[in-house]
Design an enzyme around this catalytic site. Sequence first.
Site, PDB file in Angstrom:
ATOM      1  N   HIS A 165       0.844  -1.207   0.000  1.00  0.00           N
ATOM      2  CA  HIS A 165       0.000   0.000   0.000  1.00  0.00           C
ATOM      3  C   HIS A 165       0.881   1.259   0.000  1.00  0.00           C
ATOM      4  O   HIS A 165       0.617   2.219  -0.728  1.00  0.00           O
ATOM      5  CB  HIS A 165      -0.886   0.053   1.250  1.00  0.00           C
ATOM      6  CG  HIS A 165      -1.938  -1.021   1.351  1.00  0.00           C
ATOM      7  ND1 HIS A 165      -2.036  -1.869   2.420  1.00  0.00           N
ATOM      8  CD2 HIS A 165      -2.947  -1.359   0.510  1.00  0.00           C
ATOM      9  CE1 HIS A 165      -3.079  -2.677   2.243  1.00  0.00           C
ATOM     10  NE2 HIS A 165      -3.641  -2.402   1.094  1.00  0.00           N
TER      11      HIS A 165
ATOM     12  N   LYS B 179     -16.189  -8.088   5.070  1.00  0.00           N
ATOM     13  CA  LYS B 179     -15.161  -8.813   5.830  1.00  0.00           C
ATOM     14  C   LYS B 179     -15.176  -8.341   7.289  1.00  0.00           C
ATOM     15  O   LYS B 179     -15.536  -7.204   7.565  1.00  0.00           O
ATOM     16  CB  LYS B 179     -13.751  -8.517   5.289  1.00  0.00           C
ATOM     17  CG  LYS B 179     -13.609  -8.493   3.789  1.00  0.00           C
ATOM     18  CD  LYS B 179     -12.195  -8.022   3.426  1.00  0.00           C
ATOM     19  CE  LYS B 179     -12.063  -7.646   1.976  1.00  0.00           C
ATOM     20  NZ  LYS B 179     -10.797  -7.011   1.649  1.00  0.00           N
TER      21      LYS B 179
ATOM     22  N   ARG C   1      -1.741  -5.817  -8.687  1.00  0.00           N
ATOM     23  CA  ARG C   1      -0.607  -6.683  -8.368  1.00  0.00           C
ATOM     24  C   ARG C   1      -0.338  -7.708  -9.445  1.00  0.00           C
ATOM     25  O   ARG C   1       0.752  -7.859  -9.928  1.00  0.00           O
ATOM     26  CB  ARG C   1      -0.855  -7.389  -7.030  1.00  0.00           C
ATOM     27  CG  ARG C   1      -0.699  -6.472  -5.862  1.00  0.00           C
ATOM     28  CD  ARG C   1      -1.349  -7.033  -4.651  1.00  0.00           C
ATOM     29  NE  ARG C   1      -2.800  -6.939  -4.780  1.00  0.00           N
ATOM     30  CZ  ARG C   1      -3.635  -7.081  -3.769  1.00  0.00           C
ATOM     31  NH1 ARG C   1      -3.189  -7.359  -2.586  1.00  0.00           N
ATOM     32  NH2 ARG C   1      -4.929  -6.958  -3.956  1.00  0.00           N
TER      33      ARG C   1
HETATM   34  P1  ADP Z   1      -5.963  -6.119   0.405  1.00  0.00           P
HETATM   35  O1  ADP Z   1      -6.828  -6.698   1.487  1.00  0.00           O
HETATM   36  O2  ADP Z   1      -5.917  -6.928  -0.851  1.00  0.00           O
HETATM   37  O3  ADP Z   1      -4.622  -5.672   0.869  1.00  0.00           O
HETATM   38  P2  ADP Z   1      -7.132  -3.438   0.302  1.00  0.00           P
HETATM   39  O4  ADP Z   1      -8.594  -3.252   0.143  1.00  0.00           O
HETATM   40  O5  ADP Z   1      -6.542  -3.057   1.603  1.00  0.00           O
HETATM   41  O6  ADP Z   1      -6.769  -4.884  -0.105  1.00  0.00           O
HETATM   42  O7  ADP Z   1      -6.381  -2.702  -0.883  1.00  0.00           O
HETATM   43  C1  ADP Z   1      -6.622  -1.407  -1.279  1.00  0.00           C
HETATM   44  C2  ADP Z   1      -5.965  -1.179  -2.612  1.00  0.00           C
HETATM   45  O8  ADP Z   1      -4.572  -1.416  -2.497  1.00  0.00           O
HETATM   46  C3  ADP Z   1      -6.426  -2.105  -3.729  1.00  0.00           C
HETATM   47  O9  ADP Z   1      -6.406  -1.378  -4.927  1.00  0.00           O
HETATM   48  C4  ADP Z   1      -5.387  -3.180  -3.771  1.00  0.00           C
HETATM   49  O10 ADP Z   1      -5.270  -3.734  -5.049  1.00  0.00           O
HETATM   50  C5  ADP Z   1      -4.156  -2.367  -3.429  1.00  0.00           C
HETATM   51  N1  ADP Z   1      -3.116  -3.198  -2.846  1.00  0.00           N
HETATM   52  C6  ADP Z   1      -3.184  -4.009  -1.788  1.00  0.00           C
HETATM   53  N2  ADP Z   1      -2.006  -4.625  -1.560  1.00  0.00           N
HETATM   54  C7  ADP Z   1      -1.165  -4.185  -2.522  1.00  0.00           C
HETATM   55  C8  ADP Z   1       0.190  -4.463  -2.877  1.00  0.00           C
HETATM   56  N3  ADP Z   1       0.918  -5.347  -2.200  1.00  0.00           N
HETATM   57  N4  ADP Z   1       0.705  -3.811  -3.926  1.00  0.00           N
HETATM   58  C9  ADP Z   1      -0.057  -2.958  -4.630  1.00  0.00           C
HETATM   59  N5  ADP Z   1      -1.312  -2.662  -4.390  1.00  0.00           N
HETATM   60  C10 ADP Z   1      -1.878  -3.263  -3.351  1.00  0.00           C
END
Ligand code: ADP
Length: 164
Positions: A21, A45, A94
């Site tokens: 993130h 969730k 990703r």
């Molecule tokens: P997750 O539970 O998959 O981490 P989130 O809802 O917290 O998902 O993710 C928010 C946004 O950040 C989404 O667009 C998700 O694709 C992106 N994201 C999550 N983890 C990563 C990562 N490792 N690299 C890039 N983008 C990410």
Amino acid sequence: MSREKKIAIYPGTFDPITNGHIDIIRRAVVIFDKVIIAVARNIQKSPLFSVEERMDLIRHVINDIHATEIDSFDGLLVDYALEKKAQAIIRGLRAVSDFEYELQMALVNRKLSEKLITVFMMPHENYSYLNSSIVKELALLDGDIESFVPEHVLQQLKKKLFKK
Ligand code: ADP
């Protein structure tokens, strides 16, 4: 005449925020004047951290990244984004596995508002297999997650999971 500020919303669960993130946030602030990291309140969730805890974790680990704001939102993302006068929604891509769902969301959101542009960003390949669920699972099994989350998140995860 001054240029209109370019504002983007980066929505998500962030349960908890990971280095993946943060990688996306660092890229986003290069092209936007302001990036609002918006924690979703109304998700199906059952998150480990409360919304306030997730916002605190984010605040703590991105305090060196200027031009960011941390908020939470309820209801339709598109409505929230328009209320914030944002022009864009940022999503991290990703792997191919993210693509289908993200494409669907982007097209639905475009249908709801032509004004909003979804921008996809790819993280560094070190984080391309990372998500919050894996981090929580590893932490629960005492796996090494040091390279996946900032130290502060690691400590708070341990506290939450093992009451340490
Ligand atoms: P997750 O539970 O998959 O981490 P989130 O809802 O917290 O998902 O993710 C928010 C946004 O950040 C989404 O667009 C998700 O694709 C992106 N994201 C999550 N983890 C990563 C990562 N490792 N690299 C890039 N983008 C990410």
